[in-house]
Design a protein around this motif. Structure first.
Motif, PDB file in Angstrom:
ATOM      1  N   VAL A 105       0.936  -1.255  -0.012  1.00  0.00           N
ATOM      2  CA  VAL A 105      -0.136   0.048   0.142  1.00  0.00           C
ATOM      3  C   VAL A 105       0.604   1.141  -0.166  1.00  0.00           C
ATOM      4  O   VAL A 105       1.518   1.567   0.732  1.00  0.00           O
ATOM      5  N   VAL A 106       0.839   1.870  -0.945  1.00  0.00           N
ATOM      6  CA  VAL A 106       1.561   3.344  -1.049  1.00  0.00           C
ATOM      7  C   VAL A 106       0.412   4.510  -1.225  1.00  0.00           C
ATOM      8  O   VAL A 106      -0.020   4.686  -2.168  1.00  0.00           O
ATOM      9  N   SER A 107       0.453   5.353  -0.217  1.00  0.00           N
ATOM     10  CA  SER A 107      -0.449   6.231  -0.026  1.00  0.00           C
ATOM     11  C   SER A 107      -0.177   7.364  -0.943  1.00  0.00           C
ATOM     12  O   SER A 107      -0.787   8.141  -1.581  1.00  0.00           O
ATOM     13  N   GLY A 108       1.200   7.629  -1.415  1.00  0.00           N
ATOM     14  CA  GLY A 108       1.617   8.436  -2.358  1.00  0.00           C
ATOM     15  C   GLY A 108       2.509   9.620  -1.904  1.00  0.00           C
ATOM     16  O   GLY A 108       1.891  10.211  -0.877  1.00  0.00           O
ATOM     17  N   LYS A 123      -1.473  15.472   1.684  1.00  0.00           N
ATOM     18  CA  LYS A 123      -0.766  14.239   2.090  1.00  0.00           C
ATOM     19  C   LYS A 123      -1.792  13.702   3.254  1.00  0.00           C
ATOM     20  O   LYS A 123      -1.907  12.599   3.630  1.00  0.00           O
ATOM     21  N   GLU A 124      -2.176  14.612   4.267  1.00  0.00           N
ATOM     22  CA  GLU A 124      -2.843  14.235   5.355  1.00  0.00           C
ATOM     23  C   GLU A 124      -4.300  13.314   5.017  1.00  0.00           C
ATOM     24  O   GLU A 124      -4.539  12.402   5.523  1.00  0.00           O
ATOM     25  N   GLU A 125      -4.907  13.911   4.032  1.00  0.00           N
ATOM     26  CA  GLU A 125      -6.179  13.385   3.399  1.00  0.00           C
ATOM     27  C   GLU A 125      -5.962  12.048   2.734  1.00  0.00           C
ATOM     28  O   GLU A 125      -6.727  11.083   3.044  1.00  0.00           O
ATOM     29  N   ARG A 126      -4.677  11.992   2.110  1.00  0.00           N
ATOM     30  CA  ARG A 126      -4.260  10.608   1.573  1.00  0.00           C
ATOM     31  C   ARG A 126      -4.098   9.577   2.703  1.00  0.00           C
ATOM     32  O   ARG A 126      -4.586   8.362   2.458  1.00  0.00           O
ATOM     33  N   TYR A 127      -3.521  10.016   3.834  1.00  0.00           N
ATOM     34  CA  TYR A 127      -3.060   8.882   4.920  1.00  0.00           C
ATOM     35  C   TYR A 127      -4.541   8.649   5.632  1.00  0.00           C
ATOM     36  O   TYR A 127      -4.827   7.480   5.828  1.00  0.00           O
ATOM     37  N   PRO A 180       5.122  11.142  10.091  1.00  0.00           N
ATOM     38  CA  PRO A 180       4.342  10.740  11.303  1.00  0.00           C
ATOM     39  C   PRO A 180       3.040  10.206  10.706  1.00  0.00           C
ATOM     40  O   PRO A 180       2.663   9.178  11.426  1.00  0.00           O
ATOM     41  N   ALA A 181       2.453  10.486   9.722  1.00  0.00           N
ATOM     42  CA  ALA A 181       1.074   9.884   9.352  1.00  0.00           C
ATOM     43  C   ALA A 181       1.336   8.514   8.995  1.00  0.00           C
ATOM     44  O   ALA A 181       0.583   7.589   8.998  1.00  0.00           O
ATOM     45  N   ALA A 182       2.309   8.143   8.242  1.00  0.00           N
ATOM     46  CA  ALA A 182       2.467   7.055   7.459  1.00  0.00           C
ATOM     47  C   ALA A 182       2.928   6.150   8.520  1.00  0.00           C
ATOM     48  O   ALA A 182       2.271   5.054   8.609  1.00  0.00           O
ATOM     49  N   ILE A 183       3.675   6.525   9.701  1.00  0.00           N
ATOM     50  CA  ILE A 183       4.009   5.563  11.038  1.00  0.00           C
ATOM     51  C   ILE A 183       2.728   5.202  11.611  1.00  0.00           C
ATOM     52  O   ILE A 183       2.478   4.126  11.906  1.00  0.00           O
TER      53      ILE A 183
END
Length: 381
Positions: A105-108, A123-127, A180-183
């Motif tokens: 899964v790659v949020s981009g 970015k925050e919306e994507r995560y 931080p969002a990815a983690i």
């Protein structure tokens, strides 16, 4: 313990050191590189995602028809198709291949690249969307029926998902990212959290952060950890380092960094910035980590190398095993040739040492100055 080796499949001959001069999809090349991975003892192979690439599921389907046991890690960007449809697509593939699928899964990270596919979210919306997307995947693959959902990004009613994955626990989710969002999202959902190849100390710190985030998300078992490297092998240390510097020169003269910088709007992901920061502290780290390749390639993707003889690189991989890494994404700057060499000279050494540790009850058997037994055969050129 066991270690998973993941390679990379491409539909044409292409890398940072030589831009592709062939059609974007070459069936024979895909067949050859898929067979090289299967014959070389890889567990799985990544099929990446990009707005200019062939579709990953279709590509994996063709490669699956050329192989018998190789699993496929298909990169996937949530948001372009409904999660209900994507879950059914992946479940169908997993059923038909009897469990040979995992999803990366790659949020981009690059907004210009996302924009090419029509995605203009932040970015925050994507995560946040990825978080909801994966909640839906898990619910569908758990066999809940009928299933309804109403969230921030998705809504559906009375879904009856009769097509379920072959793998009893659902399809494994691999997840990467350094922000931080990815983690936060990855630690909640991932079966395997994927890291770029950083020095040992930084990698250990990242593992601790991911495990802490998994605990905060209420998980009793944290994700497994994967690290990504570009091994550069040589019959001797001198030849390996000669080849490593040749790779750097080829990247510098290929125009790769400018082309990709222009396409991505000159932006770096958080993970890419970490590679740049490591390179600023020095080109060589630990036993065999070489960061000049990352600098030359603009830190676009996993670009740090492990350099040396097969014995040295195998020992370096085991250094990462000793701090908690159990999965390695390895791909070369000459993808087909390097995949063959890894299968002949590198993977068997790592597996042999791990089997020796299991038989003898030893762990961390190779301190930084300890060599492994010599690999059989000779490296091709």
């Amino acid at each position: 313990m066991s270690v998973e080796f993941i390679g990379s499949l491409f539909t044409h001959d292409n890398s940072e050191i030589h831009p592709h001069r062939t059609p974007i999809v070459e069936r024979d090349y895909l067949r050859r590189i898929a067979r090289a991975h299967e014959d070389g003892g890889f567990d799985a192979a990544l099929i990446g995602y990009g707005s200019e690439r062939a579709d990953g599921v279709v590509t994996a389907g063709h490669a699956a028809a050329q192989t018998d046991r190789l699993r496929f890690l298909v990169a996937y960007r949530p948001g372009f198709v409904a999660p209900t449809y994507a879950a059914r697509t992946f479940a169908s593939f997993d059923l038909l291949t009897e469990g040979r699928l995992a999803v990366n899964v790659v949020s981009g990270g690059s907004e210009p690249e996302m924009n090419r596919d029509g995605d203009y979210t932040t970015k925050e919306e994507r995560y946040a969307r990825t978080d909801e997307h994966l909640d839906i995947f898990r619910a569908i693959w758990s066999g809940q029926a009928p299933l309804s959902h109403q969230g921030r990004f998705y809504r559906f009613d009375d879904l009856r998902a009769q097509v379920q994955p072959h793998q009893p626990g659902g399809i494994p989710i691999y997840f990467g990212g350094s922000s931080p969002a990815a983690i936060r999202v990855g630690a909640k959902h991932a079966d395997n959290f994927m890291l770029f190849g950083e020095p040992l100390a930084e990698t250990a710190q990242r593992i601790a952060e991911i495990r802490a985030a998994a605990t905060a998300a209420g998980r009793s078992t944290p994700p497994a950890i994967s690290a990504s490297f570009r091994p550069i092998l040589g019959a001797t240390e001198e030849l390996a380092w000669e080849r490593a510097h040749w790779v750097v020169d080829r990247i510098n003269h290929s125009g790769f960094t400018k082309r990709n910088g222009d396409r991505r709007g000159g932006t770096l992901t958080v993970g890419g910035q970490r590679l740049v920061d490591a390179a600023a502290r020095g080109e060589r780290h630990d036993r065999a980590l070489f960061t000049a390749t990352a600098t030359a390639a603009g830190a676009f993707g996993n670009t740090t190398a492990l350099v040396g003889t097969p014995e040295t690189v195998a020992a370096a991989i085991l250094d990462y095993v000793d701090i908690g890494v159990t999965s390695f994404l390895i791909r070369g700057y000459e993808p087909l040739k390097d995949a063959i060499d890894y299968g002949r000279h590198l993977i068997p050494l790592v597996r042999s040492e791990l089997a020796h540790r299991q038989r003898t009850g030893q762990s961390a058997a190779n301190p930084p100055d300890a060599p492994l037994p010599v690999a059989a055969g000779a490296l091709g050129r």
